[in-house]
Design an enzyme around this catalytic site. Structure first.
Site, short mmCIF file in Angstrom:
data_model
loop_
_atom_site.label_atom_id
_atom_site.label_comp_id
_atom_site.label_asym_id
_atom_site.label_seq_id
_atom_site.Cartn_x
_atom_site.Cartn_y
_atom_site.Cartn_z
CB SER A 142 -0.47 -0.29 1.38
OG SER A 142 -1.30 1.20 1.90
CE1 TYR A 155 -3.88 -2.58 5.28
CE2 TYR A 155 -2.91 0.12 4.51
CZ TYR A 155 -3.79 -1.35 3.95
OH TYR A 155 -4.04 -1.28 3.09
P1 NAP Z 1 -11.54 -6.62 0.79
O1 NAP Z 1 -12.33 -6.22 0.69
O2 NAP Z 1 -11.44 -6.10 2.60
O3 NAP Z 1 -11.17 -8.20 0.86
C1 NAP Z 1 -10.20 -8.73 1.82
C2 NAP Z 1 -9.85 -10.27 1.82
O4 NAP Z 1 -9.26 -10.65 2.60
C3 NAP Z 1 -11.13 -11.06 1.99
O5 NAP Z 1 -11.01 -12.47 0.65
C4 NAP Z 1 -10.11 -11.44 3.26
O6 NAP Z 1 -11.68 -12.79 3.58
C5 NAP Z 1 -9.50 -11.90 3.53
N1 NAP Z 1 -8.33 -11.66 4.30
C6 NAP Z 1 -8.88 -10.88 5.19
N2 NAP Z 1 -8.22 -11.34 6.10
C7 NAP Z 1 -7.81 -13.22 6.38
C8 NAP Z 1 -6.84 -14.18 6.78
N3 NAP Z 1 -6.54 -13.30 8.47
N4 NAP Z 1 -6.41 -15.16 6.42
C9 NAP Z 1 -6.88 -14.40 5.17
N5 NAP Z 1 -7.59 -14.24 4.44
C10 NAP Z 1 -7.75 -13.35 4.95
O7 NAP Z 1 -9.84 -5.91 0.44
P2 NAP Z 1 -9.58 -4.76 -0.43
O8 NAP Z 1 -9.88 -3.70 0.26
O9 NAP Z 1 -10.05 -5.64 -1.43
O10 NAP Z 1 -8.31 -5.16 -0.35
C11 NAP Z 1 -6.75 -6.73 -0.75
C12 NAP Z 1 -5.94 -6.04 0.31
O11 NAP Z 1 -5.89 -4.82 -0.85
C13 NAP Z 1 -4.73 -5.80 1.12
O12 NAP Z 1 -4.40 -6.59 1.33
C14 NAP Z 1 -5.23 -4.24 1.62
O13 NAP Z 1 -4.23 -3.75 2.60
C15 NAP Z 1 -4.67 -4.13 0.51
N6 NAP Z 1 -5.09 -2.28 -0.14
C16 NAP Z 1 -6.14 -2.22 -0.36
C17 NAP Z 1 -6.18 -0.57 -0.88
C18 NAP Z 1 -8.10 -0.70 -0.98
O14 NAP Z 1 -7.96 0.41 -1.17
N7 NAP Z 1 -9.14 -1.06 -1.21
C19 NAP Z 1 -5.88 0.14 -0.55
C20 NAP Z 1 -3.67 -0.12 -0.83
C21 NAP Z 1 -3.77 -1.58 -0.46
P3 NAP Z 1 -12.97 -12.34 4.03
O15 NAP Z 1 -13.93 -12.17 3.17
O16 NAP Z 1 -13.11 -14.34 3.59
O17 NAP Z 1 -12.95 -12.27 5.25
#
Ligand code: NAP
Length: 243
Positions: A142, A155
């Site tokens: 990120s 984070y």
């Molecule tokens: P999200 O929509 O909240 O999805 C999170 C995913 O991770 C879900 O599939 C969840 O499974 C899974 N997960 C959570 N905890 C876990 C664990 N302990 N073991 C296995 N799986 C787990 O998140 P997102 O926004 O798509 O983010 C995905 C990645 O991108 C993350 O690493 C986040 O930090 C990074 N990121 C996101 C953004 C943003 O703006 N969205 C920006 C920068 C970086 P369940 O559905 O079963 O809980």
């Protein structure tokens, strides 16, 4: 981009950015294994969409922060798909709070899932990649890991740690034809950022004037999965937010 006969394992592949990556890699021809934490309904929907795309797809419930559970999941995927060629460490959570009031458990939980989870998965996939003399690892970091973010000490530390992990794994495994890179998204529209409204000051600080789409991150991840000569790199995808 061609990924026929490749097997991709995507943590957090059931929703958000991970789901977009799963669908993109499937559209390139890869079979896809998806790891999720607990939302079985979302995982099932994603598997249906992947299967409709004509690839082999299977979901695995596994907490990536658990070393033994991660090992069992990697073994199960290898058993069912025959091998693993691509690992996407995407699973991540936030537990935001200012440093003065952040609970120890909030710090530990975020580091355990976002950083140790990526270590666990990489540790268990590495021997598979080494044996076949090839593999691709993409870690979803990120811009918080590059420039910090008030209210996200846990984070940002986990995402900065992922960058150190990426560069070290890239150096260690390059001689085995294994590439390891990171992407650093800014503000991407997913469940994780659902609370950030259009009037948020964050929105006005994005030079390109809009949040990113999960599909845009997925496009970049697929590109890195197809490159044989990029390793140890961190690519921002943030509409200019961290310029
Ligand atoms: P999200 O929509 O909240 O999805 C999170 C995913 O991770 C879900 O599939 C969840 O499974 C899974 N997960 C959570 N905890 C876990 C664990 N302990 N073991 C296995 N799986 C787990 O998140 P997102 O926004 O798509 O983010 C995905 C990645 O991108 C993350 O690493 C986040 O930090 C990074 N990121 C996101 C953004 C943003 O703006 N969205 C920006 C920068 C970086 P369940 O559905 O079963 O809980």
């Amino acid at each position: 981009m061609e990924l026929q006969n490749k097997v991709a394992l995507i943590t957090g592949g059931s929703r958000g950015i991970g789901k977009a990556i799963a669908l993109k890699l499937a559209s390139c021809g890869a079979d896809v294994a998806v790891i999720y934490a607990g939302d079985t309904a979302s995982a099932a929907r994603t598997i249906d969409e992947l299967s409709a795309a004509g690839v082999l797809a299977q979901s695995y419930k596994c907490d990536v922060s658990d070393f033994s559970a991660a090992k069992a999941a990697v073994e199960a995927v290898k058993g069912e798909f025959g091998t693993i060629d691509i690992l996407i460490n995407n699973a991540g959570v936030t537990r935001d709070g200012l440093i003065m009031s952040m609970k120890e458990e909030s710090f530990d939980e975020v580091i355990d899932i976002n950083l140790k989870g990526a270590f666990n998965m990489t540790r268990h996939c590495a021997s598979i990649f080494v044996k076949k003399h090839g593999g691709k690892i993409v870690n979803v970091s990120s811009i918080a890991g590059l420039i910090g973010n008030a209210g996200q000490a846990n984070y940002a530390a986990s995402k900065a740690g992922l960058i150190g992990l990426t560069k070290t794994v890239a150096r260690e495994l390059a001689s085995r034809n294994i590439c390891c890179n990171a992407v650093a998204p800014g503000f991407i529209s997913t469940d994780m950022t659902a609370d950030i409204g259009p009037d948020s000051p964050l929105m006005s600080s994005i030079p390109l004037g809009r949040p990113g789409l999960p599909e845009e991150v997925a496009e970049l991840v697929a590109f890195l999965c197809c490159s044989d000569y990029i390793t140890g790199e961190v690519v921002r995808i943030d509409g200019g937010l961290a310029i």
